[in-house]
Scaffold this active site. Structure first.
Site: not given
Length: 700
Positions: A485, A538, A570, A600, A656
């Site tokens: 990520e 993201n 995301e 997310d 996460e």
């Protein structure tokens, strides 16, 4: 002693002279009286003509202002702005404006022009038509003028074959931001000046015989109606009522009779003049009130608020009240219900502030003027009365209020007091709404700091100084790296700036699109060397609201040569309500290229099962708030239920914030196939991540 005796001729001469003197005096007196009455007649006519002229100007201004305010209220609308950028803009414009024109009393024509002045939507009385054929170059000139009339709509009169229209135009734009004018659509309303409309103006403003005319007659009173180029295109025309002439005609015969009758007539005319002047004064006062008060609520407007402030002998505190949830009411129930709600709010504010001044600044924003020592109490009363529900046409509606207020410290003037109250309101809205807050000097310092940080962020994005750090995503069983990520990191000379600070700042300042493209380009460029793993980037809900988002992503993928099947974007749960239709269009366009999407922070918000199925996410990332609760039996049940939901929808699950082996084992047993967190790797820059990958391979 006997009186002297005069000869007869001398006596006759004296009698003649006396008679002549009397006659002369009578003639002079008659002449003076006649001149006086003539002057009074002329003055009475002039006063009434002046009143009628002022009434005509007020009628024209009121007519234009009402249409201008209507188009302004509809143009400054977030939903309208977003809809105009979408393919469904024309259909939306018809449903909200074009169809309404069929029987809406404030306008007969609704037109939406594209940024290039093409016709997106045009309806007259609910029927489609060609606006360029009817309105021609005058419409284009008015639209060009609208950019120079901010913050108000541009209005003018435009003649057509059908008759004379009053036309108002304004750019369709969001409420809180001001995009480039060249990118904005334009909303145009027009109202035909029919005999009924002119008749209403005649009655409302007391202008007898008011009518439209292409050119003024010399013997009539008139007022020009100006086109977009500032020249007269038609005239309002009406006959003079000549009250002085009428009064003079009544008394003309008595002037010759005698001085007594003359005096009585003079008194009568004087009374007529006084009555006419009194009526003129009343009209002027009525026009002044209309200029300083809001038509919808009867409250003072900005002008009236300024007058009230200037009249106060003692210092005054000022509060600005902004309604919470008013836009949603307008969107859900329409502007008629919204107007009724505004009237109800105005009544509640009068109830809460019986001794002070209540004003409507525009839209759903109000102002309160009261004594400094009472402001906190007044603000508390306003919050209390706004807690009660409103019932409008059988609907129960709830809205709240946010209040910012300022006291007249340091001898600040009205404009500075308004600015400080506005600053306090902005701070209240940033910190949860629904309460009241006072201005503090720290607010100015904070804004200056934010402005400075925003400028530095803009320069950092342009210079590519915001860099991606990479955190590994590993298989929950094998612990092999499946993906990374990309996380935005900004390091300055003064030290690192937290993403929790600069990312919201980028969203508020309109820099998020540039920041997102920079991060995507850098992340894909770095990941070209990591074969076999995917890259997750993201995306802000603000980016997905941009109609060009998919086009920009595809361009960067082709530019870097990155395999789109290795890219995952995301998005947070906010995208499900921010602009779902635009988000789905962008996601569908990118899926065709092989790009995947992950939801997310699941579990921290409000995503519904229907929304998850509708958007078709490829992966769900469980928020760390669920992971830290695994020691609690309830937390473990919630985790199992969440993973079961994802499994039923065919969505893979990443957890996460994994920090311990115990958490990793529980997540694996629950069905999570990927882990992310400090247990498996912290975020690293490109060089550090290369070393991390090499070390993992060597260890394996």
């Amino acid at each position: 002693m006997p009186l002297p005796k005069f000869p007869k001729p001398i006596l006759l001469t004296k009698a003649a002279l006396g008679t002549l003197a009397f006659v002369s005096a009578l003639v002079i007196l008659s002449g003076l009286v006649t001149i006086a009455f003539s002057e009074m007649r002329r003055d009475a006519n002039w006063i009434d003509d002046a009143r009628a002229g002022q009434a005509a100007r007020a009628a024209i201004k009121s007519f234009q202002s009402r249409l201008g305010a209507t188009v302004r209220d509809n143009a400054i609308w977030d939903d309208a702005y977003l809809r105009m950028q979408s393919p469904a803009g024309a259909a939306w414009a018809y449903e909200n404006w074009g169809k309404v024109s069929a029987d809406y009393p404030l306008y007969d024509v609704a037109i939406v022009l594209t940024p290039t002045l093409g016709v997106l939507s045009a309806y007259k009385k609910g029927i489609a038509f060609d606006p360029m054929k009817d309105f021609g170059a005058g419409l284009l000139r008015l639209v060009a003028n609208s950019a120079a009339t901010e913050p108000a709509a541009s209005t003018a009169f435009i003649p057509t074959q059908e008759g004379l229209y009053v036309v108002a135009a304004d750019r369709i734009q969001p409420y809180d931001s001001r995009p480039e004018v060249s990118t904005l659509h334009t909303l145009v309303y027009a109202k035909l000046l029919t005999p009924d409309v002119v008749g209403q103006l005649e009655t409302t403003f007391d202008i007898t015989g008011l009518r439209l005319a292409p050119a003024p007659l010399q013997e009539e009173l008139s007022m020009p109606l100006l086109g977009p180029d500032g020249r007269a295109v038609a005239y309002f025309e009406w006959p003079s009522r000549l009250p002085g002439d009428q009064a003079f005609a009544h008394v003309h015969g008595y002037l010759i009779a005698a001085a007594m009758v003359l005096a009585c007539i003079f008194a009568g005319l004087l009374r007529v003049g006084i009555r006419t002047a009194g009526r003129h004064k009343n009209d002027a006062e009525r026009f002044r009130l209309r200029a300083s008060h809001d038509d919808l609520t009867g409250l003072a407007n900005r002008t009236g608020l300024a007058e009230a402030f200037d009249k106060r002998q003692l210092p005054a505190a000022l509060a600005i009240v902004d309604l919470d949830g008013f836009k949603e009411v307008n969107d859900a129930w329409g502007h008629d219900v919204g107007d009724s709600l505004i009237q109800g709010v105005a009544a509640r504010l009068r109830e809460a502030v019986p001794e002070g001044t209540v004003a409507r600044l525009g839209g759903d924003e109000f102002a309160l003027l009261t004594d400094p020592g009472e402001m906190s109490t007044v603000a508390a009363r306003v919050l209390t009365v706004m807690e009660r529900e409103f019932v409008i046409d059988g609907r129960t509606i709830e809205v709240g209020a946010s209040i910012g207020f300022a006291s007249p410290e340091d001898g600040c003037d009205r404009l500075e007091l308004m600015r400080r109250a506005d600053m306090a309101l902005y701070h209240v809205k940033e910190n949860g709404r629904g309460h009241a807050g006072s201005y503090l000097p720290e607010l100015d310092r904070d804004r200056a700091m934010r402005t400075g940080l925003e400028d530095r962020l803009r320069k950092a994005i342009a210079a590519g100084e915001v860099q991606p750090f990479f955190q590994p995503l590993v298989g929950s069983k094998s612990r092999e790296i499946k993906g990374v990520e990309a996380l935005a990191r900004w390091r300055t000379e003064a030290g690192p700036v937290s993403p929790e600070v600069f990312i919201p700042l980028a969203e508020r300042s309109g820099l998020i699109d540039d920041l997102g493209k920079l991060m995507l380009r850098q992340a894909l460029g770095a990941a070209m060397q990591w074969n076999g793993i995917y890259v997750s980037v993201n995306v802000s809900p603000s980016q997905l609201k941009n109609p060009r988002f998919a086009e920009d992503v595809i361009a960067i993928v082709y530019e870097t040569g990155f395999d789109p099947r290795r890219l995952m974007l995301e998005v947070t749960e906010g995208v499900l309500i921010a602009n779902p239709e635009q988000a789905k269009r962008s996601m569908e366009a990118l899926r065709k290229l092989g790009i995947k999407f992950a939801l997310d922070d699941f579990g921290s918000g409000y995503a519904s099962i229907g929304a998850l199925r509708e958007f078709g996410f490829d992966r769900m990332k469980i928020d760390r708030s669920l992971v830290v609760e695994l020691d609690d039996p309830k937390g473990l049940k919630i985790l199992n239920a969440t993973v079961a939901l994802a499994d039923a929808l065919g969505i893979s699950v990443t957890a996460e914030g994994v920090e311990t082996e115990k958490q990793a084992d529980a997540l694996f047993c629950a069905g999570c196939d990927q882990l992310q967190g400090y247990l498996v790797g912290r975020p690293k820059d490109v060089l550090q991540f290369n070393a991390f990958v090499a070390n993992r391979l060597a260890t394996a």
